[in-house]
Design an enzyme around this catalytic site. Structure first.
Site, short mmCIF file in Angstrom:
data_model
loop_
_atom_site.label_atom_id
_atom_site.label_comp_id
_atom_site.label_asym_id
_atom_site.label_seq_id
_atom_site.Cartn_x
_atom_site.Cartn_y
_atom_site.Cartn_z
N ARG A 8 64.29 3.43 8.76
CA ARG A 8 65.61 3.70 8.20
C ARG A 8 66.55 2.60 8.63
NH1 ARG A 8 68.96 6.16 12.26
NH2 ARG A 8 67.78 6.98 14.03
N HIS A 188 69.53 -4.02 8.95
CA HIS A 188 68.44 -4.98 8.79
C HIS A 188 67.82 -5.38 10.12
CE1 HIS A 188 70.23 -5.05 4.85
NE2 HIS A 188 71.31 -5.65 5.29
N ARG A 189 67.81 -4.44 11.08
CA ARG A 189 67.25 -4.66 12.42
C ARG A 189 68.03 -5.70 13.23
NH1 ARG A 189 65.62 -0.74 10.53
NH2 ARG A 189 63.48 0.07 10.53
N LEU A 190 69.23 -6.02 12.80
CA LEU A 190 70.09 -6.94 13.56
C LEU A 190 70.92 -6.11 14.54
CD1 LEU A 190 71.13 -9.40 10.71
CD2 LEU A 190 69.28 -9.63 12.39
N HIS A 191 70.24 -5.53 15.51
CA HIS A 191 70.86 -4.63 16.45
C HIS A 191 71.75 -5.38 17.43
CE1 HIS A 191 67.83 -2.07 14.78
NE2 HIS A 191 66.85 -2.72 15.36
#
Length: 246
Positions: A8, A188-191
């Site tokens: 997600r 976009h997994r750019l945490h």
């Protein structure tokens, strides 16, 4: 079992350097209070990681009982596997997997035992049933059956019907943080990841590059006991933070 399509997007919030308190303990307390306000089950649950004499890691969930400038405190049977490992290799990691608000906190540092007085003070505050259980369970030891455990519990209950002393083999540990990382999920997994590192007399703050995470199963929300799932969950969290959800 193929799980690669369980994922997600994380869109609840971001985290910027200006958002952070200079003291990681105060930052933790701030995030923890926000978690409590969502009525998340077991907000004090944390994963404790230790290693054995061969440096093989083990993990289990324990409950945080105190956090302050000295560190993060929990209690356990000192004869348990984790107790033995901590006595031999007094260094640990803690992980707070706050899936519901797209956050994680990790803590690393050396471990010290609490004083006998601190152990006794906390033990006396526990429910009587939990005090009996601390005596009855030889934690991590093999037992013949559940009935054997229940029989021992009843025996301890008869032995200590009034005043229950704290067992010598039971007590608290404090993880003294050297590093504390705050993780906030991002698109976009750019945490966003910030790590506090302890120096001789202060904390320094460093932004870390993001990495893949295991917290990407929206269906797991209900499995963890959350009353919401999917977009309904995020809407509920945001509304609760805004004070619009009872």
């Amino acid at each position: 079992m193929d799980l690669k399509n369980f994922r997600r997007q994380y869109q609840l919030a971001g985290l910027r350097r200006d958002d952070l308190h200079s003291d990681p303990i105060q930052q933790f307390e701030y995030w923890f209070q926000q978690l409590v306000e969502t009525n998340t089950p077991d907000p004090t649950a944390m994963v404790l990681g230790t290693v054995d004499d061969n440096n093989r890691p083990t993990q289990r969930i324990v409950l945080l009982k105190q956090v302050d400038v000295h560190g993060f405190t929990f209690f356990t049977n000192r004869h348990s596997r984790k107790g033995r490992q901590l006595d031999h290799k007094p260094y640990a990691s803690l992980h707070f997997p706050w899936h519901f608000i797209e956050r994680q906190v990790t803590v690393e540092g050396p471990v010290e035992r609490l004083s006998p007085q601190e152990d006794a003070d906390y033990f006396s505050s526990r429910p009587q049933e939990s005090q009996w259980a601390a005596w009855a369970s030889e934690q991590s030891r093999e037992i013949a059956s559940r009935q054997a455990l229940l029989d021992r519990y009843q025996s301890i209950k008869a032995q200590y019907s009034d005043q229950i002393p704290a067992p010598e083999h039971w007590g608290g540990y404090r993880v003294i943080p050297q590093k504390i990382e705050f993780w906030q999920g991002g698109d976009h997994r750019l945490h966003d990841r910030f790590e506090y590192r302890r120096t001789a007399d202060a904390w320094t703050i460093h932004r870390l590059s993001p990495e893949r995470t295991a917290l990407n199963d929206a269906n797991s929300l209900q499995a963890w006991g959350c009353p919401y799932s999917g977009s309904a969950f995020y809407r509920a969290v945001v509304l609760r933070w805004l004070g619009l959800l009872g």
